[in-house]
Each structure stands twice: as structure tokens, then as C-alpha cells.
Design an enzyme around this catalytic site. Structure first.
Site, PDB file in Angstrom:
ATOM      1  N   THR B 176     -16.422 -14.358 -40.622  1.00 33.48           N
ATOM      2  CA  THR B 176     -15.347 -14.072 -39.680  1.00 33.48           C
ATOM      3  C   THR B 176     -15.055 -12.601 -39.404  1.00 33.48           C
ATOM      4  OG1 THR B 176     -14.229 -16.025 -40.548  1.00 33.48           O
ATOM      5  CG2 THR B 176     -12.956 -14.633 -39.098  1.00 33.48           C
ATOM      6  N   VAL B 205     -17.222 -26.849 -39.216  1.00 32.05           N
ATOM      7  CA  VAL B 205     -16.329 -25.877 -38.605  1.00 32.05           C
ATOM      8  C   VAL B 205     -15.296 -25.481 -39.648  1.00 32.05           C
ATOM      9  CG1 VAL B 205     -14.656 -25.491 -36.754  1.00 32.05           C
ATOM     10  CG2 VAL B 205     -16.698 -26.881 -36.325  1.00 32.05           C
ATOM     11  N   GLY B 206     -15.083 -24.184 -39.786  1.00 30.47           N
ATOM     12  CA  GLY B 206     -14.085 -23.694 -40.746  1.00 30.47           C
ATOM     13  C   GLY B 206     -12.758 -23.438 -40.062  1.00 30.47           C
ATOM     14  N   GLY B 228     -12.007 -15.539 -44.831  1.00 31.74           N
ATOM     15  CA  GLY B 228     -12.155 -15.920 -46.231  1.00 31.74           C
ATOM     16  C   GLY B 228     -12.701 -17.323 -46.362  1.00 31.74           C
TER      17      GLY B 228
END
Lengths: 312, 312
Positions: B176, B205-206, B228
Site C-alpha cells: 500500500t 482483496v485487503g 499494514g
């Protein structure tokens, strides 16, 4: 060892907040009553919040009157893409959450969402990866033909002819089933499942599988499942907003204020089922109708579909 | 007409919270400094929060040292699936949010997310539907070969050989980029973009494209972008949690308390960049390192990567 007062379980389910046509009101109300009764009987037999909420949503998915599982709406390409999510929280355990989006090959997306939660280190799988996972874990498969009802095809054909009217459908908020549960241990769970909106763009995901929007639960606070105009629900994070309001309000007041905030900030309408940590609950909506059913701490089944049945 | 005090713009960017290896620290810090400077120069020339936040994230996506756009991690099948989201809120306008997930064919996922927001009635497109949309709107295309760096391939091969170690990587939180901005009109915007985690399951998918988790902004409160361990960030809705804490705390205190809550409830580590409605800001993390850079109301560029550079 101190004697604990046994906790009376509660369950509230909904079948979507939208302009439910007269031809579907009886079947919709019977459908949510059956799902709530099924979930409550399980809770009464000692089932966990997670097992009860999954069973209730599976019953709604299996019922072709609802836009989830069998009965899902068709996207603009005439395909089915379903979204579902499940969440539980209790003071003894960590937060657990699993979801799928744009899943196309399973009868019960809610059970695939639960498998994501229980059998992977992930929370959300989408598209082809979700389909592959559903096969891998042996989820009961379904072809588009098996998922699609004549009513869904008829609606799709109508929108294909008049695609300029798609925004009307978005604003009517045709989507989503859901449930919230508190079990005999006081553990909370919530779940949502949807086929989305007729003629939606391929790959469109609304609020249903999104934590904080379509559902949220927090130990010590409560559990919420939402329905309605997905994009509006996403933007305000409706489920979490309702729980935040419930920290200083009753479930009925919190649902009302949360829906009013969404209306004010986005113009969108929707519905909420909401349960607090003491088993108090509410079902409220700003759409024309929402089918809901509940069995609260008193063990009595209640249900409604029109505004005069509203349980604030 | 009352004379308004001109608002000094602010921007804070991050390049991901994880165990950044020594070989990448200089390039990472230079990369976030360049992106923050670019965004600030635009703001100083009168650009909107949305234009500045998009430009800053595009610069991070274009930089191969970061896991977003060029430089994205490879999934278990050796493919690229990128997620991105953008959001803005101001008292004059409605909330605006757009996102893509599991996008595989564009150089700058953040610009595709913005197109979802501006050119469709939807908020989130995933998988093949997102790829088709990117083509439809003429987003600059990219093949896997163009997106993938030798470093990403080397990491993928290492994880292919030792897939039992995947959980180590999850816990190190390799993912990210993001930015938060306040423009000269006081409008807030935030954005995130990611290639995810090496060897992630196809379709995973985060938190990055999920409103309330990877990003959130609320007029009158502030804007937040997180990074994170994606699954932990999702479960606690970290970005919105940080903004909620900021209602009664400074940005520095709010970031610290939000990260502590995530650690307590999920065990996960991460990082936050956070900006309040007055242009006060914070960059904090619980991972080993996070590259961040900021230009605040004083117009001075600050940056850091280790804990001793922390700006609470």
C-alpha cells in the site's frame, strides 16, 4: 463460581429494503418469518451465533423471492455476480470476518464467505478467485440457469429495453438479505447476501460484502445488517454508523438517526436491522417497504413489510 | 461578503508500513518526498484536493520501489491484481468515493478508481469488470510484464519455494501507498493504492480499496489513509477508527490509540497518515518501518522511515 443469568437469544432478519411489488409481499413476509424461526430454533437448541446467522441467510438465499442466491438479479451482461459477508465478535475471541464479491458459481454465497473466514488467512475474495475458492472448498455449485428465476429474467429484459431507467432502479434499492443474531453465550454475529441490482455493470460491488457498510458487529455494542441503495450505504458506512449512534441511543433511535444521516449526506434510502448487547432490537427503513422478521428475548415471532408494521 | 483567512494546504503521503529492507530505504524515502512535494506544489497552484491526492498517488504508483502500479507484488498464480480507492468530502458537496479491486491491466489504478467515482453511478468495480471499465475509459494500459519488477519476481519465487512462510509476510504487512490532503478551500481527500501481498490467493482483496478501512475522510473531522496487515485493518475499520478517536484527540494521539486498538483486537501491525480539519497531521506506525513525507501548513517538507523519525 458465580451463577450467570441465562441469556435469551435473539434474531432479526430482513429480505431487502425496496419498493416490493404487491405480488411479492406475501411470499417475502413468509420468507423472512421462516428464516427467523429457523435461526431462532437453532439458537434455542444451543447453536452458535455464527451457525444461526448462516442458516438464516442460507434460507433466504434458497428462497427465489429474494435477490440473493437463487433469485439473484442479472448484471448488464446477463450474468450473475453475488456478494456476501459474515462477521462475529465476542470478548473471548478475536474479530472474525469473511466475504466474497462477484461470485458466480455457488448456491449459497454466505457459506463461501464463511469458508473464506475459516479456511484462509484472508477476509475478502472476489471474482474468478472467489469462484475458484468456492470449487476448492466443495461449496454446492450452481449454474446461471439454476440461480436465475423467470422474474429476474423478465426484469433484466425490461431494463435492457429501457436502460435509461437504470437509475430509477438504483434509487429503489432492490437488493440484499441479512440477519443479526445474539446467541445464548451473548456472542454477536451478522451476515448479508445479495445478487445486487438488475443491469448493474459487470464487476459492480455494492455495500453488502463491505465491513462497516453492509454489516458490522462489535462486542459490547451490538450487530447490524443493512440494505438499500448500495452506493449510499458504502459512502456513509451505514452499519457502523448505526452502531456508533447506538452507543448513546436505543436501537430504534439509532436506526432512525443513521438512516436520516444517509439520506441527508447522499440522498439514498435503505433499511437496517439492529441488535444491541442486551438483545433489544429494531427494524427500520426509509424505502417504501422492507420485509423483516424477528424473534426477540421474549421468544415471540414478529414481522412486517409496510411502514405501519415498523418496529422502531 | 466576509473575508476568509486563506487556508494553507497540507499533504501527507506514505509508501507502506512494513519491514522495509536496508537496500530500499533511501529510494523509499526519496519516493515519498517527491510525491509529497509534487502534491503540495499542485495545491499551492490552486489544485483541488482530489487532483493533488491523485497526482501524489500516481507518482507513488509509477515508482517501482513501491508495491502499487509498477512494482506490484505477484499473486500465487504469478499475476498482478491491484486495488485502489479515492474519496473526498466537503460541506458543499456530497460524499464522493470510487474504488477498484483485482484490477490487472492499468498503470495507475488510482485514476481508474477516480473514473469509477466520476463516470459511473457505482463506487466499486472488481476483477474482469474493472479491467473492462479501465479499457472503456481509456486508462493507460499495462501488461503484467510492464507492471512487474525483477525484485517482485525474486520475492515471488522465494515464496513459491517456501510457501509455508507466507504468514510471515502477511504479518510483516508489505503493501500500500496512500495520501491525505487538505486544499486551499478546506476540502479533504484521501487515496490508497496497492499491489497487495506476494503470493496472495487469486482474488484476495485487503483493506486498501475498502472505505472505512484503507481510507476515510469526513468533512469537519479529517482524512486518513492506512497501510499494514490488510485483514487486521479491515476487521477494525482502521481509517474510520482513527477519525473517530480524533474527534476527542490530536491526530498524533488518535493514530497511536487506533493502532493500539488494532494490535489488541487482531494482533496486526500497520501504519496511519492522518490529517485533521485544521491541517494538523500525524504519521505513525507499529511495523518496523514506514516511509512517509509531509508538507504541512508551514510549507516545510518533513519525512521519515524509522521510529526515530516518527511524527506523532
Amino acid at each position: 463460581m458465580p451463577t450467570q443469568t441465562p441469556i435469551a437469544p435473539s434474531i432479526i432478519v430482513h429480505g431487502g429494503a425496496w419498493a416490493i411489488p404487491a405480488s411479492q409481499t406475501v411470499a417475502s413476509r413468509e420468507g423472512v418469518e421462516a428464516a427467523a424461526s429457523l435461526g431462532y430454533d437453532l439458537l434455542n437448541s444451543g447453536a452458535s451465533a455464527l451457525d444461526a446467522v448462516e442458516a438464516a441467510v442460507r434460507a433466504l438465499e434458497d428462497n427465489p423471492v429474494f435477490d440473493a442466491g437463487v433469485g439473484s438479479c442479472l448484471n448488464s451482461a446477463g450474468g450473475v455476480e453475488m456478494d456476501a459477508a459474515i462477521m462475529t465478535d465476542s470478548v473471548e475471541a478475536t474479530i472474525r470476518f469473511g466475504a466474497v464479491a462477484a461470485l458466480s458459481n455457488a448456491c449459497n454465497p454466505i457459506s463461501v464467505a464463511r469458508a473464506v473466514m475459516e479456511r484462509t488467512p484472508h477476509c475478502l475474495l472476489v471474482g474468478e478467485g472467489a469462484d475458484a475458492f468456492a470449487k476448492e472448498v466443495g461449496a454446492e455449485g450452481a449454474s446461471v440457469e439454476e440461480l436465475v428465476t423467470p422474474a429476474a429474467v423478465e426484469e433484466w429484459q425490461r431494463f435492457k429495453r429501457y436502460s435509461a431507467a437504470v437509475n430509477d432502479l438504483f434509487n429503489s434499492g432492490h437488493d440484499t438479505v441479512g440477519a443479526v443474531v445474539r446467541d445464548a453465550n451473548g456472542t454477536l454475529a451478522c451476515a448479508t447476501s445479495t445478487g445486487g441490482i438488475t443491469y448493474k455493470r459487470v464487476g459492480r460491488v455494492g455495500d453488502s460484502p463491505i465491513i462497516g457498510a453492509g454489516l458490522f458487529c462489535e462486542d459490547g455494542v451490538g450487530a447490524c445488517s443493512t440494505t438499500g441503495h448500495g452506493e449510499s450505504i458504502l459512502k456513509v458506512g451505514l452499519a457502523r454508523t448505526a452502531l456508533l449512534f447506538m452507543e448513546s441511543r436505543s436501537p430504534g433511535q439509532a436506526a432512525e438517526v443513521a438512516l436520516a444521516k444517509m439520506k441527508k449526506r447522499t440522498g439514498g434510502c435503505g433499511g437496517i436491522v439492529l441488535l444491541d448487547n442486551n438483545g433489544e432490537w429494531s427494524a427500520d427503513f426509509t424505502t417504501t417497504k422492507m420485509a423483516w422478521a424477528a424473534v426477540g428475548k421474549d421468544g415471540v415471532l414478529k414481522s412486517g413489510i409496510d411502514r405501519e408494521h415498523l418496529k422502531l
